[in-house]
Design a protein around this motif. Sequence first.
Motif, mmCIF file in Angstrom:
data_model
loop_
_atom_site.group_PDB
_atom_site.id
_atom_site.type_symbol
_atom_site.label_atom_id
_atom_site.label_comp_id
_atom_site.label_asym_id
_atom_site.label_seq_id
_atom_site.Cartn_x
_atom_site.Cartn_y
_atom_site.Cartn_z
ATOM 1 N N ARG A 258 4.963 2.316 6.231
ATOM 2 C CA ARG A 258 5.346 2.454 7.627
ATOM 3 C C ARG A 258 4.149 2.102 8.492
ATOM 4 N NH1 ARG A 258 7.149 8.445 7.827
ATOM 5 N NH2 ARG A 258 7.732 7.936 5.688
ATOM 6 N N THR A 259 4.397 1.816 9.757
ATOM 7 C CA THR A 259 3.322 1.521 10.700
ATOM 8 C C THR A 259 3.308 2.590 11.786
ATOM 9 O OG1 THR A 259 3.513 -0.874 10.328
ATOM 10 C CG2 THR A 259 2.370 -0.163 12.321
ATOM 11 N N VAL A 260 2.132 3.162 12.025
ATOM 12 C CA VAL A 260 1.981 4.172 13.071
ATOM 13 C C VAL A 260 0.844 3.759 13.992
ATOM 14 C CG1 VAL A 260 2.837 6.022 11.591
ATOM 15 C CG2 VAL A 260 0.389 5.559 11.696
ATOM 16 N N GLN B 109 -1.599 14.764 5.266
ATOM 17 C CA GLN B 109 -2.400 14.820 4.048
ATOM 18 C C GLN B 109 -1.714 14.005 2.945
ATOM 19 O OE1 GLN B 109 -2.754 18.652 2.043
ATOM 20 N NE2 GLN B 109 -4.919 18.279 1.674
ATOM 21 N N ASN B 110 -2.531 13.250 2.193
ATOM 22 C CA ASN B 110 -2.103 12.378 1.089
ATOM 23 C C ASN B 110 -1.547 11.040 1.536
ATOM 24 O OD1 ASN B 110 -2.917 13.995 -1.107
ATOM 25 N ND2 ASN B 110 -1.076 15.247 -0.914
ATOM 26 N N ASP B 111 -1.461 10.785 2.848
ATOM 27 C CA ASP B 111 -1.135 9.432 3.289
ATOM 28 C C ASP B 111 -2.192 8.458 2.779
ATOM 29 O OD1 ASP B 111 1.106 10.227 4.657
ATOM 30 O OD2 ASP B 111 0.227 10.061 6.663
ATOM 31 N N VAL B 112 -1.756 7.265 2.379
ATOM 32 C CA VAL B 112 -2.693 6.208 2.006
ATOM 33 C C VAL B 112 -2.710 5.184 3.138
ATOM 34 C CG1 VAL B 112 -3.223 4.345 0.392
ATOM 35 C CG2 VAL B 112 -2.327 6.524 -0.466
ATOM 36 N N ILE B 113 -3.892 4.980 3.737
ATOM 37 C CA ILE B 113 -4.025 4.007 4.822
ATOM 38 C C ILE B 113 -4.298 2.648 4.197
ATOM 39 C CG2 ILE B 113 -5.291 3.376 6.910
ATOM 40 C CD1 ILE B 113 -5.953 6.327 7.289
ATOM 41 N N ARG B 114 -3.360 1.734 4.366
ATOM 42 C CA ARG B 114 -3.448 0.422 3.727
ATOM 43 C C ARG B 114 -4.073 -0.643 4.625
ATOM 44 N NH1 ARG B 114 -2.653 0.041 -1.806
ATOM 45 N NH2 ARG B 114 -0.972 1.424 -2.490
ATOM 46 N N SER B 115 -3.887 -0.485 5.947
ATOM 47 C CA SER B 115 -4.390 -1.529 6.850
ATOM 48 C C SER B 115 -4.636 -0.969 8.234
ATOM 49 C CB SER B 115 -3.380 -2.690 6.938
ATOM 50 O OG SER B 115 -2.163 -2.234 7.524
ATOM 51 N N VAL C 49 0.580 2.599 6.767
ATOM 52 C CA VAL C 49 0.457 3.833 5.997
ATOM 53 C C VAL C 49 1.517 3.882 4.900
ATOM 54 C CG1 VAL C 49 0.584 6.352 6.113
ATOM 55 C CG2 VAL C 49 -0.516 5.073 7.954
ATOM 56 N N GLU C 50 1.082 4.277 3.699
ATOM 57 C CA GLU C 50 2.019 4.526 2.602
ATOM 58 C C GLU C 50 2.175 6.032 2.438
ATOM 59 O OE1 GLU C 50 2.297 3.953 -2.241
ATOM 60 O OE2 GLU C 50 1.057 2.557 -1.063
ATOM 61 N N ARG C 51 3.433 6.483 2.548
ATOM 62 C CA ARG C 51 3.719 7.914 2.412
ATOM 63 C C ARG C 51 4.938 8.101 1.504
ATOM 64 N NH1 ARG C 51 4.810 10.672 7.944
ATOM 65 N NH2 ARG C 51 2.571 10.204 8.174
#
Length: 373
Positions: A221-223, A180-186, A214-216
């Motif tokens: 980071r990349t997942v 929750q609250n992760d921002v998906i950038r790409s 993902v911005e956390r």
Amino acid sequence: MSLFDENAPVIAPRRRLSRPALTGLWAVSLSLVALLVLTLLPTSFVIQRPGPVYDTLGTVTTGDGEERPLISVAGAETFPTSGSLDLLTVEVLGNRERTPSWFELAAAWFDPARAIVPIDEIFPEGVTTEQRNDENAALMVDSQKEATAAALRELDYDIESLVRVFQVAEDSPATGVLEQNDVIRSVDDQPVTTTRSLRDAINAGDGAPVALGVERDGELRTVEVTPTEATVEGEKRWVIGVTITPDYAFPIEVTLQLDNVGGPSAGMMFALGIIDTLTPGELTGGEQFAGTGTIDAEGAVGPIGGIRQKLFGAKSAGAEWFLAPERNCGEVVGHIPDGLRVFSVADLDDALSVIETVSAGGDIDALPTCTTG
């Protein structure tokens, strides 16, 4: 010794009630019993009535008793305002734990400022009062973000759209990967800024694993997530099992201080208040406007519930001018209190046009209104 006292009072024989009188007595008794039963029997309705009115250009009392501006801004110049831009609320009398009595419903039936509503429309089966309050609080937060985005875009600020994770479904592809609250950038190195662009990028892979940027907590980071197929609104789609909430990165800080009020219907009035606060001159020209309506980041004004109660709330608060969502006009016609002028608005530009025309003493008869047509 005499067995009878000639001076003793004579007791008249008890008169029997006539049949009509006896019938009437029974009718009254049964009515009282019926009224008592109705008072105790639960109902399946709640009552809506006008709630508190808040001026977005004014102040509010916080939970700790402190007076603060409803709208405050940091990082940009602000300007004096006048008049008022009132946002309106609706109070609900009753809930699943305590419904209004039949007496209260009868009184509400004859009050044009109140409405009797089936309880399932306000408190759906299986949803507690606390859950409903939490949902309305979340809607208020989203409404404030959308209103801020709409106002700043109207003023030509650059707004960055964000795709933020609101919830991760249990046992979904995203479980343990996203939070929750992760921002998906790409997605696969392609930027995403809207829910639609995220969905389209995931479905373009036709079920293949996707790399999410993902911005956390301020770190990138990349997942990797492997979508699963699901039926959504009757369509087969590839999903990763998250609920997304739109969010924005604003170039200035706008704080909207309003406690104990939920729902999305204050959006348009928030946006108007922000615009007036950030622009020179007095938008209202000293007039008292009231209004209601949701708003999205593009400035589109949407319909709300309880429009009739809000009309009466505006009138009681002293407003002469009312901004109503175009899509609520069917509920407005025939229910406008005397002395209140109602204008129909479809977007933020419509609302600004009404306010500017009224405050400048322009041709208000040329402005759109709610009509039967």
